[in-house]
Write a protein that holds these residues in place. Structure first.
Motif, PDB file in Angstrom:
ATOM      1  N   ALA A  26       0.828  -1.210   0.000  1.00 13.02           N
ATOM      2  CA  ALA A  26       0.000   0.000   0.000  1.00 13.02           C
ATOM      3  C   ALA A  26       0.862   1.260   0.000  1.00 13.02           C
ATOM      4  O   ALA A  26       0.450   2.293  -0.545  1.00 13.02           O
ATOM      5  CB  ALA A  26      -0.936   0.008   1.211  1.00 13.02           C
ATOM      6  N   PHE A  77      -8.866   5.651  -5.576  1.00 12.46           N
ATOM      7  CA  PHE A  77      -8.581   4.952  -4.322  1.00 12.46           C
ATOM      8  C   PHE A  77      -7.192   5.317  -3.808  1.00 12.46           C
ATOM      9  O   PHE A  77      -6.996   5.495  -2.599  1.00 12.46           O
ATOM     10  CB  PHE A  77      -8.705   3.448  -4.537  1.00 12.46           C
ATOM     11  CG  PHE A  77      -8.433   2.635  -3.316  1.00 12.46           C
ATOM     12  CD1 PHE A  77      -9.242   2.753  -2.194  1.00 12.46           C
ATOM     13  CD2 PHE A  77      -7.362   1.760  -3.265  1.00 12.46           C
ATOM     14  CE1 PHE A  77      -8.990   2.012  -1.046  1.00 12.46           C
ATOM     15  CE2 PHE A  77      -7.104   1.014  -2.127  1.00 12.46           C
ATOM     16  CZ  PHE A  77      -7.923   1.138  -1.015  1.00 12.46           C
ATOM     17  N   VAL A  81      -5.912   6.695  -0.054  1.00 12.29           N
ATOM     18  CA  VAL A  81      -4.809   6.139   0.743  1.00 12.29           C
ATOM     19  C   VAL A  81      -3.788   7.218   1.050  1.00 12.29           C
ATOM     20  O   VAL A  81      -3.304   7.346   2.189  1.00 12.29           O
ATOM     21  CB  VAL A  81      -4.158   4.947   0.007  1.00 12.29           C
ATOM     22  CG1 VAL A  81      -2.908   4.467   0.746  1.00 12.29           C
ATOM     23  CG2 VAL A  81      -5.148   3.794  -0.136  1.00 12.29           C
ATOM     24  N   VAL A 102     -11.482   3.489   2.030  1.00 16.81           N
ATOM     25  CA  VAL A 102     -10.691   2.311   2.415  1.00 16.81           C
ATOM     26  C   VAL A 102     -11.589   1.241   3.028  1.00 16.81           C
ATOM     27  O   VAL A 102     -11.453   0.054   2.711  1.00 16.81           O
ATOM     28  CB  VAL A 102      -9.559   2.722   3.373  1.00 16.81           C
ATOM     29  CG1 VAL A 102      -8.879   1.499   3.970  1.00 16.81           C
ATOM     30  CG2 VAL A 102      -8.531   3.571   2.626  1.00 16.81           C
ATOM     31  N   ASN A 103     -12.516   1.640   3.883  1.00 17.81           N
ATOM     32  CA  ASN A 103     -13.432   0.653   4.465  1.00 17.81           C
ATOM     33  C   ASN A 103     -14.318   0.030   3.388  1.00 17.81           C
ATOM     34  O   ASN A 103     -14.642  -1.167   3.444  1.00 17.81           O
ATOM     35  CB  ASN A 103     -14.283   1.302   5.552  1.00 17.81           C
ATOM     36  CG  ASN A 103     -13.511   1.506   6.834  1.00 17.81           C
ATOM     37  OD1 ASN A 103     -12.597   0.739   7.143  1.00 17.81           O
ATOM     38  ND2 ASN A 103     -13.852   2.533   7.585  1.00 17.81           N
ATOM     39  N   ALA A 143      -6.177  -2.100   0.704  1.00 16.29           N
ATOM     40  CA  ALA A 143      -6.844  -1.466   1.848  1.00 16.29           C
ATOM     41  C   ALA A 143      -6.452  -2.148   3.146  1.00 16.29           C
ATOM     42  O   ALA A 143      -6.187  -1.488   4.162  1.00 16.29           O
ATOM     43  CB  ALA A 143      -8.357  -1.514   1.656  1.00 16.29           C
ATOM     44  N   ALA A 146      -2.914  -1.120   3.914  1.00 15.84           N
ATOM     45  CA  ALA A 146      -2.857   0.257   4.411  1.00 15.84           C
ATOM     46  C   ALA A 146      -3.330   0.334   5.859  1.00 15.84           C
ATOM     47  O   ALA A 146      -2.745   1.053   6.682  1.00 15.84           O
ATOM     48  CB  ALA A 146      -3.709   1.167   3.525  1.00 15.84           C
ATOM     49  N   ALA A 147      -4.389  -0.424   6.184  1.00 16.58           N
ATOM     50  CA  ALA A 147      -4.897  -0.429   7.558  1.00 16.58           C
ATOM     51  C   ALA A 147      -3.844  -0.975   8.517  1.00 16.58           C
ATOM     52  O   ALA A 147      -3.666  -0.455   9.634  1.00 16.58           O
ATOM     53  CB  ALA A 147      -6.176  -1.259   7.632  1.00 16.58           C
TER      54      ALA A 147
END
Length: 203
Positions: A26, A77, A81, A102-103, A143, A146-147
């Protein structure tokens, strides 16, 4: 955020991945939009290079290809991010729109092979992301990554390059590191030396 739309001139060369990019796809995804001294460079500017980027990062099967609408979705997207990374580095609240994006990507694609049936094979399991959903699968994985970066042990070491015009993010390898690459550091030091020389000549 700065507008770094693709230029029509000859594309500059992308620098090596920033520290942390190999561990966090990410991060490399966010850094696929570059501001370089020779001009802007978008590695997802068109379906061809976007498809190649996904394949190279294991986010699409060999020969997989995304079309222009999905390429646009990937770039949108990526903006989300980047907004989250930028807010985290600056100590600002996470932008609600970026969080929602992202969610949404996290929940848009199933994470396990689905049960399917057809006359030739009968009941069988198959991957949840057929060719027409490559972008959905890629964004779901990016995603999640990234989380993990934003909430995991490396979150405190996330930084933004201090070299102009670079806008890349990276994971600090040590507290004194201020640049994403030796190239950016050398450019900043050269600019400072030139400024000192000019000041001395004018003084």
């Amino acid at each position: 955020m700065r507008d770094m739309s693709p230029t029509t001139s000859a594309a500059p060369t992308a620098p090596p991945p920033a520290p942390g990019a190999e561990q966090y796809p990410a991060l490399d995804f966010a850094n696929s939009l570059l501001a370089l001294p020779a001009g802007p460079l978008d590695l997802l500017a068109a379906p061809g290079p976007a498809s190649a980027w996904l394949v190279e990062h294991g986010l699409a099967p060999e020969g997989g290809r995304v079309l222009e609408p999905c390429t646009v979705r990937l770039r949108t997207f990526r903006n989300a991010v980047r907004e989250l990374l930028d807010a985290a580095v600056a100590g600002r609240p996470a932008p609600p729109g970026a969080l929602a994006a992202v969610n949404g990507a996290l929940t848009a694609a199933p994470a396990v092979p689905l049960l399917r049936w057809d006359a030739e094979r009968g009941l069988h399991r198959s991957p949840p992301h057929p060719a027409d959903r490559i972008a959905d699968g890629a964004m779901a994985r990016l995603a999640a990554d990234a989380a993990e970066l934003l909430t995991g042990p490396d979150a405190a070491r996330l930084a933004r390059c201090g070299g102009t015009p670079c806008t890349r993010f990276y994971v600090r390898t040590h507290a004194a590191r201020h640049w994403c690459s030796t190239r950016c550091g050398d450019r900043v030091r050269a600019a400072r030396a030139y400024a000192r020389k000019r000041a001395a000549e004018q003084g």
